[in-house]
Design an enzyme around this catalytic site. Sequence first.
Site, short mmCIF file in Angstrom:
data_model
loop_
_atom_site.label_atom_id
_atom_site.label_comp_id
_atom_site.label_asym_id
_atom_site.label_seq_id
_atom_site.Cartn_x
_atom_site.Cartn_y
_atom_site.Cartn_z
N GLU A 1 -4.45 -6.44 3.79
CA GLU A 1 -3.13 -5.96 3.40
C GLU A 1 -2.13 -7.11 3.47
O GLU A 1 -2.37 -8.12 4.15
CB GLU A 1 -2.69 -4.83 4.34
CG GLU A 1 -3.57 -3.60 4.29
CD GLU A 1 -3.56 -2.90 2.94
OE1 GLU A 1 -2.54 -2.98 2.22
OE2 GLU A 1 -4.57 -2.25 2.60
N ARG B 1 -7.25 -1.07 -9.46
CA ARG B 1 -7.82 -1.33 -8.12
C ARG B 1 -9.22 -1.86 -8.37
O ARG B 1 -10.04 -1.20 -9.01
CB ARG B 1 -7.84 -0.04 -7.32
CG ARG B 1 -8.52 -0.14 -5.96
CD ARG B 1 -7.66 -0.95 -5.00
NE ARG B 1 -7.97 -0.71 -3.62
CZ ARG B 1 -9.01 -1.23 -2.99
NH1 ARG B 1 -9.88 -1.96 -3.61
NH2 ARG B 1 -9.18 -0.98 -1.70
N ARG C 1 -4.49 5.06 -9.52
CA ARG C 1 -4.85 3.75 -10.06
C ARG C 1 -6.23 3.82 -10.71
O ARG C 1 -7.10 4.57 -10.28
CB ARG C 1 -4.90 2.69 -8.96
CG ARG C 1 -3.58 2.46 -8.28
CD ARG C 1 -3.70 1.48 -7.15
NE ARG C 1 -4.56 2.00 -6.10
CZ ARG C 1 -4.70 1.45 -4.89
NH1 ARG C 1 -4.04 0.34 -4.59
NH2 ARG C 1 -5.49 1.99 -3.98
#
Length: 148
Positions: free
Chosen positions: A46, A38, A80
């Site tokens: 999104e 990330r 992540r």
Amino acid sequence: MQEVIASALICLVVGVTDGDTLKARCGTPGSYQVVKVRIGAIDAPEKSQAFGTRSRQHLNELCHLVQATIRKTDTDRYGRTVADVECRGQDVATEQVKAGMAWVFDRYSTGYEWLYRHQDAARNDGRGLWTDSEPVAPWEWRASRRKS
């Protein structure tokens, strides 16, 4: 091939999930590990949000199938790796914000305040998501979906 240079990993980007997340293959032949990364300090639209596809494409153009320098800063709640990422010698967060393909993520911008000048320039020049008359920040978009 994985190299450690001043606490950085040099990995091959093998996938781009969206405008702020990528998959990198790190390690040595026979013991590769795929790491989901990330990109720190930014939040991209999104996939199903306006500019989500274009943001992903822009990150793909910057990083896909090239070596990336990954400097881990944290791990997020999804496991992540949160990191500063460079592809082709360019800071990916900066490039995404400059192109109008991501917002500076206000909640996680401490230490990255300099990104705001790039966001302001993109907004003033009407680049990327700033062509929209009323762009919605991804964190606001996600919050509105949770309420529905």
